[in-house]
Scaffold this motif. Sequence first.
Motif, PDB file in Angstrom:
ATOM      1  N   TYR A  30     -14.668   3.280   0.552  1.00  0.00           N
ATOM      2  CA  TYR A  30     -13.321   3.100   0.008  1.00  0.00           C
ATOM      3  C   TYR A  30     -12.798   1.676   0.240  1.00  0.00           C
ATOM      4  O   TYR A  30     -11.756   1.309  -0.305  1.00  0.00           O
ATOM      5  N   ALA A  31     -13.548   0.904   1.025  1.00  0.00           N
ATOM      6  CA  ALA A  31     -13.135  -0.473   1.314  1.00  0.00           C
ATOM      7  C   ALA A  31     -13.615  -1.392   0.206  1.00  0.00           C
ATOM      8  O   ALA A  31     -14.272  -2.415   0.430  1.00  0.00           O
ATOM      9  N   CYS A  32     -13.291  -0.992  -0.985  1.00  0.00           N
ATOM     10  CA  CYS A  32     -13.723  -1.728  -2.176  1.00  0.00           C
ATOM     11  C   CYS A  32     -12.595  -1.640  -3.200  1.00  0.00           C
ATOM     12  O   CYS A  32     -12.191  -0.543  -3.595  1.00  0.00           O
ATOM     13  N   GLU A  33     -12.088  -2.766  -3.600  1.00  0.00           N
ATOM     14  CA  GLU A  33     -10.954  -2.766  -4.518  1.00  0.00           C
ATOM     15  C   GLU A  33     -11.392  -2.578  -5.962  1.00  0.00           C
ATOM     16  O   GLU A  33     -12.547  -2.828  -6.326  1.00  0.00           O
ATOM     17  N   HIS A  34     -10.477  -2.135  -6.786  1.00  0.00           N
ATOM     18  CA  HIS A  34     -10.622  -2.192  -8.239  1.00  0.00           C
ATOM     19  C   HIS A  34      -9.856  -3.445  -8.667  1.00  0.00           C
ATOM     20  O   HIS A  34      -8.626  -3.452  -8.663  1.00  0.00           O
ATOM     21  N   ARG A  35     -10.575  -4.489  -8.985  1.00  0.00           N
ATOM     22  CA  ARG A  35      -9.958  -5.817  -9.161  1.00  0.00           C
ATOM     23  C   ARG A  35      -8.818  -5.802 -10.183  1.00  0.00           C
ATOM     24  O   ARG A  35      -7.744  -6.371  -9.932  1.00  0.00           O
ATOM     25  N   ALA A  36      -9.034  -5.163 -11.301  1.00  0.00           N
ATOM     26  CA  ALA A  36      -8.003  -5.137 -12.332  1.00  0.00           C
ATOM     27  C   ALA A  36      -6.748  -4.416 -11.827  1.00  0.00           C
ATOM     28  O   ALA A  36      -5.615  -4.843 -12.100  1.00  0.00           O
ATOM     29  N   LYS A  37      -6.960  -3.330 -11.073  1.00  0.00           N
ATOM     30  CA  LYS A  37      -5.816  -2.587 -10.536  1.00  0.00           C
ATOM     31  C   LYS A  37      -5.070  -3.419  -9.505  1.00  0.00           C
ATOM     32  O   LYS A  37      -3.833  -3.402  -9.453  1.00  0.00           O
ATOM     33  N   SER A  67       0.344   6.060  13.651  1.00  0.00           N
ATOM     34  CA  SER A  67       0.902   7.289  13.071  1.00  0.00           C
ATOM     35  C   SER A  67       0.591   7.427  11.589  1.00  0.00           C
ATOM     36  O   SER A  67       0.241   6.462  10.906  1.00  0.00           O
ATOM     37  N   TYR A  68       0.720   8.647  11.119  1.00  0.00           N
ATOM     38  CA  TYR A  68       0.840   8.910   9.685  1.00  0.00           C
ATOM     39  C   TYR A  68       2.311   9.190   9.447  1.00  0.00           C
ATOM     40  O   TYR A  68       2.850  10.181   9.949  1.00  0.00           O
ATOM     41  N   MET A  69       2.976   8.314   8.713  1.00  0.00           N
ATOM     42  CA  MET A  69       4.403   8.453   8.475  1.00  0.00           C
ATOM     43  C   MET A  69       4.630   9.175   7.151  1.00  0.00           C
ATOM     44  O   MET A  69       4.337   8.650   6.078  1.00  0.00           O
ATOM     45  N   VAL A  70       5.138  10.394   7.235  1.00  0.00           N
ATOM     46  CA  VAL A  70       5.372  11.212   6.053  1.00  0.00           C
ATOM     47  C   VAL A  70       6.551  10.638   5.276  1.00  0.00           C
ATOM     48  O   VAL A  70       7.616  10.381   5.833  1.00  0.00           O
ATOM     49  N   MET A  71       6.363  10.421   3.973  1.00  0.00           N
ATOM     50  CA  MET A  71       7.415   9.886   3.117  1.00  0.00           C
ATOM     51  C   MET A  71       7.406  10.602   1.777  1.00  0.00           C
ATOM     52  O   MET A  71       6.387  11.179   1.365  1.00  0.00           O
ATOM     53  N   ARG A 107      -5.740   2.941  -2.229  1.00  0.00           N
ATOM     54  CA  ARG A 107      -6.819   3.902  -2.009  1.00  0.00           C
ATOM     55  C   ARG A 107      -6.629   4.727  -0.736  1.00  0.00           C
ATOM     56  O   ARG A 107      -7.417   5.650  -0.473  1.00  0.00           O
ATOM     57  N   LEU A 108      -5.622   4.413   0.061  1.00  0.00           N
ATOM     58  CA  LEU A 108      -5.426   5.129   1.326  1.00  0.00           C
ATOM     59  C   LEU A 108      -5.202   6.638   1.129  1.00  0.00           C
ATOM     60  O   LEU A 108      -5.783   7.441   1.875  1.00  0.00           O
ATOM     61  N   PRO A 109      -4.369   7.078   0.151  1.00  0.00           N
ATOM     62  CA  PRO A 109      -4.224   8.535  -0.050  1.00  0.00           C
ATOM     63  C   PRO A 109      -5.544   9.212  -0.415  1.00  0.00           C
ATOM     64  O   PRO A 109      -5.807  10.346  -0.005  1.00  0.00           O
ATOM     65  N   GLU A 110      -6.382   8.510  -1.165  1.00  0.00           N
ATOM     66  CA  GLU A 110      -7.690   9.035  -1.558  1.00  0.00           C
ATOM     67  C   GLU A 110      -8.567   9.258  -0.331  1.00  0.00           C
ATOM     68  O   GLU A 110      -9.272  10.275  -0.225  1.00  0.00           O
ATOM     69  N   VAL A 111      -8.518   8.340   0.609  1.00  0.00           N
ATOM     70  CA  VAL A 111      -9.315   8.465   1.829  1.00  0.00           C
ATOM     71  C   VAL A 111      -8.871   9.682   2.631  1.00  0.00           C
ATOM     72  O   VAL A 111      -9.693  10.476   3.099  1.00  0.00           O
ATOM     73  N   MET A 112      -7.565   9.841   2.768  1.00  0.00           N
ATOM     74  CA  MET A 112      -7.046  10.966   3.551  1.00  0.00           C
ATOM     75  C   MET A 112      -7.403  12.297   2.894  1.00  0.00           C
ATOM     76  O   MET A 112      -7.717  13.271   3.580  1.00  0.00           O
ATOM     77  N   GLN A 113      -7.385  12.317   1.593  1.00  0.00           N
ATOM     78  CA  GLN A 113      -7.702  13.558   0.881  1.00  0.00           C
ATOM     79  C   GLN A 113      -9.180  13.924   1.022  1.00  0.00           C
ATOM     80  O   GLN A 113      -9.520  15.107   1.120  1.00  0.00           O
ATOM     81  N   ASN A 114     -10.053  12.932   1.084  1.00  0.00           N
ATOM     82  CA  ASN A 114     -11.489  13.191   1.051  1.00  0.00           C
ATOM     83  C   ASN A 114     -12.153  13.272   2.424  1.00  0.00           C
ATOM     84  O   ASN A 114     -13.303  13.711   2.527  1.00  0.00           O
ATOM     85  N   ASN A 135       2.184   2.629   0.597  1.00  0.00           N
ATOM     86  CA  ASN A 135       1.329   3.568   1.351  1.00  0.00           C
ATOM     87  C   ASN A 135       1.058   3.130   2.787  1.00  0.00           C
ATOM     88  O   ASN A 135       0.109   3.605   3.411  1.00  0.00           O
ATOM     89  N   ILE A 136       1.896   2.254   3.341  1.00  0.00           N
ATOM     90  CA  ILE A 136       1.654   1.788   4.705  1.00  0.00           C
ATOM     91  C   ILE A 136       1.839   2.921   5.720  1.00  0.00           C
ATOM     92  O   ILE A 136       1.441   2.805   6.879  1.00  0.00           O
ATOM     93  N   GLY A 137       2.436   4.041   5.278  1.00  0.00           N
ATOM     94  CA  GLY A 137       2.579   5.210   6.145  1.00  0.00           C
ATOM     95  C   GLY A 137       1.242   5.811   6.555  1.00  0.00           C
ATOM     96  O   GLY A 137       1.155   6.485   7.591  1.00  0.00           O
ATOM     97  N   TYR A 138       0.188   5.554   5.777  1.00  0.00           N
ATOM     98  CA  TYR A 138      -1.160   6.019   6.149  1.00  0.00           C
ATOM     99  C   TYR A 138      -1.743   5.026   7.156  1.00  0.00           C
ATOM    100  O   TYR A 138      -2.849   4.490   6.981  1.00  0.00           O
ATOM    101  N   HIS A 139      -0.989   4.811   8.217  1.00  0.00           N
ATOM    102  CA  HIS A 139      -1.294   3.689   9.089  1.00  0.00           C
ATOM    103  C   HIS A 139      -2.529   3.946   9.947  1.00  0.00           C
ATOM    104  O   HIS A 139      -3.232   3.004  10.311  1.00  0.00           O
ATOM    105  N   HIS A 140      -2.793   5.206  10.277  1.00  0.00           N
ATOM    106  CA  HIS A 140      -3.985   5.508  11.067  1.00  0.00           C
ATOM    107  C   HIS A 140      -5.261   5.160  10.302  1.00  0.00           C
ATOM    108  O   HIS A 140      -6.235   4.692  10.884  1.00  0.00           O
ATOM    109  N   ILE A 141      -5.219   5.367   8.983  1.00  0.00           N
ATOM    110  CA  ILE A 141      -6.381   5.034   8.164  1.00  0.00           C
ATOM    111  C   ILE A 141      -6.505   3.522   8.025  1.00  0.00           C
ATOM    112  O   ILE A 141      -7.603   2.964   8.088  1.00  0.00           O
ATOM    113  N   HIS A 142      -5.376   2.864   7.845  1.00  0.00           N
ATOM    114  CA  HIS A 142      -5.387   1.407   7.737  1.00  0.00           C
ATOM    115  C   HIS A 142      -5.972   0.776   9.002  1.00  0.00           C
ATOM    116  O   HIS A 142      -6.747  -0.189   8.923  1.00  0.00           O
TER     117      HIS A 142
END
Length: 342
Positions: free
Chosen positions: A14-21, A247-251, A278-285, A261-268
């Motif tokens: 997941y540490a790969c960007e979609h350049r256009a996005k 923390s994971y900060m619920v928003m 892509r952080l929500p995608e990581v948490m989901q998977n 999406n900085i609330g997914y701080h544990h993943i970051h």
Amino acid sequence: MLEGKELILATKPYACEHRAKSWLLTLSTLAILIVSLTGTLVLPYLILRILASVLSGLLIVRMFVIYHDHQHHAILHHSAIAEAIMLTFGIYVLAPSSIWKRSHDYHHKHNSKLFSASIGSYPIITRKKFESITASERRSYLFSRHPLTIAAGYLSMFMLGMCIQSFMSSPKKHIDSLIALLIHLGGSVAVCYFWGWESWLLFIVVPFTIACGLGAYLFYAQHNFPGVTFNVNQEWCYDKAALLSSSYMVMNPVMKWFTGNIGYHHIHHLNARIPFYRLPEVMQNIPVLQHAKVTSLGFRDVFACFRLKVWDPEQDKMISLREVRSMRSVSPMQKPDPAIVA
């Protein structure tokens, strides 16, 4: 259950960007911010200008997260155009890259290490250390973590910390901090002169107060929340620091968008190269990441975070000043220290 190196490796795809996005989200956020700031000066009704001012503050937060991701090389790396945009934005937001990247990279490498956690983060001391320092040192420590100090992040964290203190500590290394401060003050004078004090409030003071105050609180609460863990340096472990000390900060969806999406701080903290979108995608998977320590922007959670003052190794948790008082053995002849207040 994934843990340690295996967990970190699981995040690598997941540490790969979609350049256009990355470009789309960066340029669209920047464009909306410019339009919103322009609205604070040209909209015909005061209420519309106030709304544009508040919106600008929230958009600065989102753009700062994008800038923050670029500094981590998570997005738009090796792009001269992106580098120029982010260099300019860093100066605009009073967080020039020389001081922001150095202090923030240190924070990531030493997050939750008890004896170095205050570099690039809010200071943390143990209960025994708090008891042993002087009254003036206690006041200084408590002042740095006070809710009003954090709310005034525009002055305390960004203008003073990022610009004045960094330049004073190393003028040659942080000349961009001085440039940022001079441009900011010069811009304030220009806006007051050409558009008046009301426009200065709406174009500069309100947006920066909102953005810096919210940003300072997010930075505080992501590592100062009930259940957070700190370790002496010898017991420190990178993946556990990410999961137990971030923390994971619920928003709600709106605030997730404004805060990038900085609330997914544990993943970051587990992998800073993952783009913010892509952080929500990581948490989901990755199921293990769904069991994070949680906080929120709700009043109760904000209050719970602010009341935490010192680390107590004996209880393995952060405690409040009231708990410090209750644990202190005061002799009949010893007067309570005035620095410790409720």
